[in-house]
Design a protein around this motif. Sequence first.
Motif, short mmCIF file in Angstrom:
data_model
loop_
_atom_site.label_atom_id
_atom_site.label_comp_id
_atom_site.label_asym_id
_atom_site.label_seq_id
_atom_site.Cartn_x
_atom_site.Cartn_y
_atom_site.Cartn_z
N ALA A 10 0.85 -1.19 0.00
CA ALA A 10 0.00 0.00 0.00
C ALA A 10 0.88 1.24 0.00
CB ALA A 10 -0.90 0.01 1.23
N ILE A 11 0.33 2.31 -0.54
CA ILE A 11 1.02 3.60 -0.51
C ILE A 11 -0.04 4.65 -0.22
CG2 ILE A 11 0.88 3.89 -3.01
CD1 ILE A 11 3.67 5.27 -2.81
N ASP A 12 0.24 5.53 0.71
CA ASP A 12 -0.69 6.58 1.13
C ASP A 12 -0.05 7.92 0.82
OD1 ASP A 12 -2.53 8.23 2.39
OD2 ASP A 12 -1.99 7.59 4.41
N VAL A 13 -0.66 8.70 -0.06
CA VAL A 13 -0.16 10.03 -0.39
C VAL A 13 -1.24 11.05 -0.06
CG1 VAL A 13 1.46 9.27 -2.15
CG2 VAL A 13 -0.85 9.85 -2.80
N ARG A 14 -0.80 12.23 0.37
CA ARG A 14 -1.73 13.29 0.75
C ARG A 14 -1.18 14.62 0.28
NH1 ARG A 14 -4.48 11.32 5.81
NH2 ARG A 14 -3.96 9.12 5.82
N GLY A 15 -2.06 15.53 -0.05
CA GLY A 15 -1.61 16.86 -0.42
C GLY A 15 -2.51 17.50 -1.44
N ASN A 16 -1.88 18.31 -2.29
CA ASN A 16 -2.62 19.05 -3.31
C ASN A 16 -1.77 19.13 -4.57
OD1 ASN A 16 -0.73 21.24 -2.98
ND2 ASN A 16 -1.85 21.82 -1.15
N ASP A 17 -2.22 19.92 -5.54
CA ASP A 17 -1.50 19.99 -6.82
C ASP A 17 -0.04 20.42 -6.67
OD1 ASP A 17 -3.36 19.06 -8.54
OD2 ASP A 17 -4.07 21.02 -9.20
N GLU A 18 0.26 21.25 -5.69
CA GLU A 18 1.62 21.77 -5.59
C GLU A 18 2.52 20.96 -4.68
OE1 GLU A 18 2.12 25.90 -5.22
OE2 GLU A 18 0.48 26.36 -6.57
N ARG A 19 1.96 20.34 -3.65
CA ARG A 19 2.78 19.59 -2.69
C ARG A 19 2.07 18.29 -2.31
NH1 ARG A 19 2.83 18.65 2.70
NH2 ARG A 19 4.84 18.32 3.65
N MET A 20 2.80 17.18 -2.47
CA MET A 20 2.28 15.88 -2.06
C MET A 20 3.23 15.27 -1.05
SD MET A 20 -0.59 15.38 -3.61
CE MET A 20 -0.90 13.65 -3.43
N HIS A 21 2.65 14.62 -0.06
CA HIS A 21 3.45 13.96 0.98
C HIS A 21 3.17 12.46 0.91
CE1 HIS A 21 5.61 13.47 4.73
NE2 HIS A 21 4.63 12.71 5.14
N SER A 46 3.05 9.72 -11.56
CA SER A 46 2.43 9.96 -12.86
C SER A 46 0.98 10.44 -12.73
CB SER A 46 2.48 8.69 -13.72
OG SER A 46 1.56 7.72 -13.26
N HIS A 47 0.34 10.13 -11.61
CA HIS A 47 -1.04 10.56 -11.40
C HIS A 47 -1.16 11.96 -10.80
CE1 HIS A 47 -2.15 6.55 -12.53
NE2 HIS A 47 -3.40 6.93 -12.53
N PHE A 48 -0.04 12.56 -10.46
CA PHE A 48 -0.02 13.93 -9.94
C PHE A 48 1.03 14.73 -10.69
CE2 PHE A 48 -1.56 11.19 -6.53
CZ PHE A 48 -2.75 11.82 -6.20
N PRO A 49 0.84 14.93 -12.00
CA PRO A 49 1.88 15.56 -12.83
C PRO A 49 2.14 17.03 -12.52
CG PRO A 49 -0.15 15.31 -14.08
CD PRO A 49 -0.35 14.59 -12.78
N ASN A 50 1.23 17.69 -11.83
CA ASN A 50 1.41 19.12 -11.51
C ASN A 50 2.12 19.36 -10.19
OD1 ASN A 50 0.05 19.86 -13.88
ND2 ASN A 50 -1.92 19.64 -12.86
N THR A 51 2.41 18.30 -9.46
CA THR A 51 3.05 18.43 -8.16
C THR A 51 4.47 18.98 -8.32
OG1 THR A 51 1.74 16.63 -7.26
CG2 THR A 51 3.77 17.17 -6.09
N LYS A 52 4.78 20.01 -7.55
CA LYS A 52 6.09 20.66 -7.61
C LYS A 52 7.02 20.19 -6.48
CE LYS A 52 4.86 23.27 -11.03
NZ LYS A 52 5.02 22.68 -12.31
N LEU A 53 6.43 19.66 -5.39
CA LEU A 53 7.24 19.22 -4.25
C LEU A 53 6.67 17.93 -3.68
CD1 LEU A 53 9.47 19.75 -2.10
CD2 LEU A 53 7.74 21.02 -0.81
N TRP A 54 7.52 16.92 -3.60
CA TRP A 54 7.20 15.65 -2.95
C TRP A 54 7.99 15.57 -1.66
CZ3 TRP A 54 3.65 12.12 -4.64
CH2 TRP A 54 3.17 12.30 -5.93
N THR A 55 7.34 15.15 -0.56
CA THR A 55 8.02 15.00 0.72
C THR A 55 7.69 13.65 1.34
OG1 THR A 55 6.21 16.03 1.98
CG2 THR A 55 7.96 17.50 1.16
N LEU A 56 8.57 13.21 2.24
CA LEU A 56 8.34 11.98 3.00
C LEU A 56 9.30 11.96 4.18
CD1 LEU A 56 10.74 9.59 2.46
CD2 LEU A 56 9.84 9.95 0.17
N TYR A 57 8.99 11.13 5.15
CA TYR A 57 9.87 10.87 6.29
C TYR A 57 10.18 9.38 6.32
CZ TYR A 57 8.87 15.50 8.19
OH TYR A 57 8.77 16.85 8.38
#
Length: 96
Positions: A10-21, A46-57
Motif C-alpha cells: 500500500a502507498i498513502d499520499v496526501r496533499g494538493n497539486d503543488e505539494r504531495m506527501h 504519474s497521477h499527480f503531474p502538476n506536483t512541484k514538491l514531494w516530501t516523506l519521512y
Amino acid sequence: MLEKKTIIGAIDVRGNDERMHIDKVFISPSNQSKGVCTAAIQFVESHFPNTKLWTLYTPHLSFRNHYFYEKFGDQKTKEVQLTQKLILFKYEKRIE
C-alpha cells in the motif's frame, strides 16, 4: 497494490497539486526487492503531474529506504528526533 487479486502493499499520499506527501509505504516482505515499490512510486507520481514538491519521512536506520528514495532524486533536508532512539529523516524532491 495487487498481484493476482492479493494485496501485496500500500502507498498513502496526501496533499494538493503543488505539494504531495508520501505518508506511508508498505510492501509485503515476500514482494520486496522485486520492483514493486519502484512501480508504485512511478505510478503515484504519474497521477499527480502538476506536483512541484514531494516530501516523506523515513527512519534514520532504514538505510535501504535512504538509497531507494535518493535513487528517485529525493534529497535529505531535515532530521527530526521523535524519541531518544527514533530519528526521522525528511526527504524532498522538487520538480521544475
